[in-house]
Design an enzyme around this catalytic site. Sequence first.
Site, PDB file in Angstrom:
ATOM      1  N   GLU A  98      -1.698  21.840 -28.172  1.00  0.00           N
ATOM      2  CA  GLU A  98      -2.914  22.546 -27.756  1.00  0.00           C
ATOM      3  C   GLU A  98      -2.665  23.282 -26.446  1.00  0.00           C
ATOM      4  O   GLU A  98      -1.820  22.884 -25.642  1.00  0.00           O
ATOM      5  CB  GLU A  98      -4.031  21.497 -27.614  1.00  0.00           C
ATOM      6  CG  GLU A  98      -5.326  21.935 -26.969  1.00  0.00           C
ATOM      7  CD  GLU A  98      -6.142  22.923 -27.808  1.00  0.00           C
ATOM      8  OE1 GLU A  98      -5.577  23.950 -28.205  1.00  0.00           O
ATOM      9  OE2 GLU A  98      -7.348  22.677 -28.003  1.00  0.00           O
ATOM     10  N   ASP A  99      -3.418  24.350 -26.232  1.00  0.00           N
ATOM     11  CA  ASP A  99      -3.243  25.114 -24.997  1.00  0.00           C
ATOM     12  C   ASP A  99      -3.774  24.371 -23.761  1.00  0.00           C
ATOM     13  O   ASP A  99      -3.080  24.205 -22.780  1.00  0.00           O
ATOM     14  CB  ASP A  99      -3.910  26.504 -25.111  1.00  0.00           C
ATOM     15  CG  ASP A  99      -5.365  26.443 -25.598  1.00  0.00           C
ATOM     16  OD1 ASP A  99      -5.921  25.334 -25.753  1.00  0.00           O
ATOM     17  OD2 ASP A  99      -5.958  27.520 -25.824  1.00  0.00           O
ATOM     18  N   ASP A 102     -10.038  20.732 -21.595  1.00  0.00           N
ATOM     19  CA  ASP A 102     -11.033  21.061 -20.574  1.00  0.00           C
ATOM     20  C   ASP A 102     -12.067  19.928 -20.562  1.00  0.00           C
ATOM     21  O   ASP A 102     -11.847  18.889 -19.946  1.00  0.00           O
ATOM     22  CB  ASP A 102     -11.610  22.431 -20.964  1.00  0.00           C
ATOM     23  CG  ASP A 102     -12.581  23.005 -19.958  1.00  0.00           C
ATOM     24  OD1 ASP A 102     -12.496  22.660 -18.780  1.00  0.00           O
ATOM     25  OD2 ASP A 102     -13.448  23.808 -20.348  1.00  0.00           O
ATOM     26  N   PHE A 151     -10.998  29.293 -14.495  1.00  0.00           N
ATOM     27  CA  PHE A 151     -10.809  29.853 -15.833  1.00  0.00           C
ATOM     28  C   PHE A 151      -9.467  30.581 -15.858  1.00  0.00           C
ATOM     29  O   PHE A 151      -9.217  31.472 -15.054  1.00  0.00           O
ATOM     30  CB  PHE A 151     -11.940  30.799 -16.211  1.00  0.00           C
ATOM     31  CG  PHE A 151     -11.937  31.121 -17.673  1.00  0.00           C
ATOM     32  CD1 PHE A 151     -12.485  30.234 -18.588  1.00  0.00           C
ATOM     33  CD2 PHE A 151     -11.335  32.275 -18.147  1.00  0.00           C
ATOM     34  CE1 PHE A 151     -12.452  30.506 -19.952  1.00  0.00           C
ATOM     35  CE2 PHE A 151     -11.301  32.560 -19.507  1.00  0.00           C
ATOM     36  CZ  PHE A 151     -11.856  31.672 -20.407  1.00  0.00           C
ATOM     37  N   ARG A 164      -3.911  37.225 -23.836  1.00  0.00           N
ATOM     38  CA  ARG A 164      -3.104  36.144 -24.420  1.00  0.00           C
ATOM     39  C   ARG A 164      -1.614  36.403 -24.233  1.00  0.00           C
ATOM     40  O   ARG A 164      -0.811  35.480 -24.173  1.00  0.00           O
ATOM     41  CB  ARG A 164      -3.375  36.026 -25.924  1.00  0.00           C
ATOM     42  CG  ARG A 164      -4.768  35.535 -26.282  1.00  0.00           C
ATOM     43  CD  ARG A 164      -4.819  35.184 -27.771  1.00  0.00           C
ATOM     44  NE  ARG A 164      -6.177  35.042 -28.272  1.00  0.00           N
ATOM     45  CZ  ARG A 164      -6.899  33.932 -28.209  1.00  0.00           C
ATOM     46  NH1 ARG A 164      -6.397  32.850 -27.639  1.00  0.00           N
ATOM     47  NH2 ARG A 164      -8.114  33.879 -28.701  1.00  0.00           N
TER      48      ARG A 164
HETATM   49  P1  5GP Z   1     -12.698  21.613 -24.417  1.00  0.00           P
HETATM   50  O1  5GP Z   1     -13.248  21.280 -25.771  1.00  0.00           O
HETATM   51  O2  5GP Z   1     -11.629  20.639 -23.948  1.00  0.00           O
HETATM   52  O3  5GP Z   1     -13.768  21.812 -23.395  1.00  0.00           O
HETATM   53  O4  5GP Z   1     -12.088  23.052 -24.512  1.00  0.00           O
HETATM   54  C1  5GP Z   1     -10.965  23.346 -25.165  1.00  0.00           C
HETATM   55  C2  5GP Z   1     -10.899  24.819 -25.461  1.00  0.00           C
HETATM   56  O5  5GP Z   1     -11.688  25.622 -24.567  1.00  0.00           O
HETATM   57  C3  5GP Z   1      -9.485  25.280 -25.271  1.00  0.00           C
HETATM   58  O6  5GP Z   1      -8.719  25.085 -26.439  1.00  0.00           O
HETATM   59  C4  5GP Z   1      -9.677  26.736 -24.921  1.00  0.00           C
HETATM   60  O7  5GP Z   1      -9.793  27.488 -26.100  1.00  0.00           O
HETATM   61  C5  5GP Z   1     -10.996  26.781 -24.186  1.00  0.00           C
HETATM   62  N1  5GP Z   1     -10.804  26.767 -22.723  1.00  0.00           N
HETATM   63  C6  5GP Z   1     -11.075  25.784 -21.858  1.00  0.00           C
HETATM   64  N2  5GP Z   1     -10.761  26.127 -20.601  1.00  0.00           N
HETATM   65  C7  5GP Z   1     -10.255  27.379 -20.687  1.00  0.00           C
HETATM   66  C8  5GP Z   1      -9.723  28.292 -19.712  1.00  0.00           C
HETATM   67  O8  5GP Z   1      -9.631  28.053 -18.500  1.00  0.00           O
HETATM   68  N3  5GP Z   1      -9.302  29.491 -20.204  1.00  0.00           N
HETATM   69  C9  5GP Z   1      -9.351  29.819 -21.513  1.00  0.00           C
HETATM   70  N4  5GP Z   1      -8.909  31.014 -21.851  1.00  0.00           N
HETATM   71  N5  5GP Z   1      -9.840  28.991 -22.446  1.00  0.00           N
HETATM   72  C10 5GP Z   1     -10.276  27.783 -22.029  1.00  0.00           C
END
Ligand code: 5GP
Length: 177
Positions: A98-99, A102, A151, A164
């Site tokens: 996963e990238d 958050d 972000f 990206r």
């Molecule tokens: P979570 O469910 O953990 O809150 O969020 C996961 C997803 O939110 C990540 O896979 C990503 O797509 C998006 N996301 C969360 N933080 C960031 C950020 O700082 N930048 C970007 N581009 N996407 C984020």
Amino acid sequence: MKQYTIKTLISEEKLKERIRELAKEIDRDYAGKEIHLICVLKGGAYFMTELSKYITIPVTIDFMAVSSYGSKTVSSGIVKIIKDHDEPIEGRDVLVVEDIVDTGFTLSYLLEMLRDRKPASLKLCAMLNKPDRRIREVKIDYLGFDIPDEFVVGYGLDYDQHYRNLPYIGSIKPEED
Ligand code: 5GP
């Protein structure tokens, strides 16, 4: 598309160096096994590509796409599977790639769903982690970098589907939506 100022947070060199270290750790931990990588699209694509190049044990790959409803920069906690993985995972050693983690909503949902499909093992490899934002606890087995609550874009991560392709991770200050 309006252009934004992007401040480098993690350089391409640092990213690549860390990804190679992660590949070594994975090689060591899965020695004698075959690993099945499941990339979470689209953000995980660049990371998985780079990571998989440096893993030397047998590797297979698959892709999933999920969406968390919400605005561009804030996730709502509701996760929808847009594309499921193609190959069965029962009995396989699965590593989700996963990238960024958050709030943790996406991964806690996804890992629970995959666990029900009875892989031999299930671990998570995340390029980035924002510990200050966590709401749902998620165990990250392999982590690239902890980052502050900013972000970020680049190396697969987007803002409104742009940036990206940046070869580094940068922080961007988006407009309020
Ligand atoms: P979570 O469910 O953990 O809150 O969020 C996961 C997803 O939110 C990540 O896979 C990503 O797509 C998006 N996301 C969360 N933080 C960031 C950020 O700082 N930048 C970007 N581009 N996407 C984020």
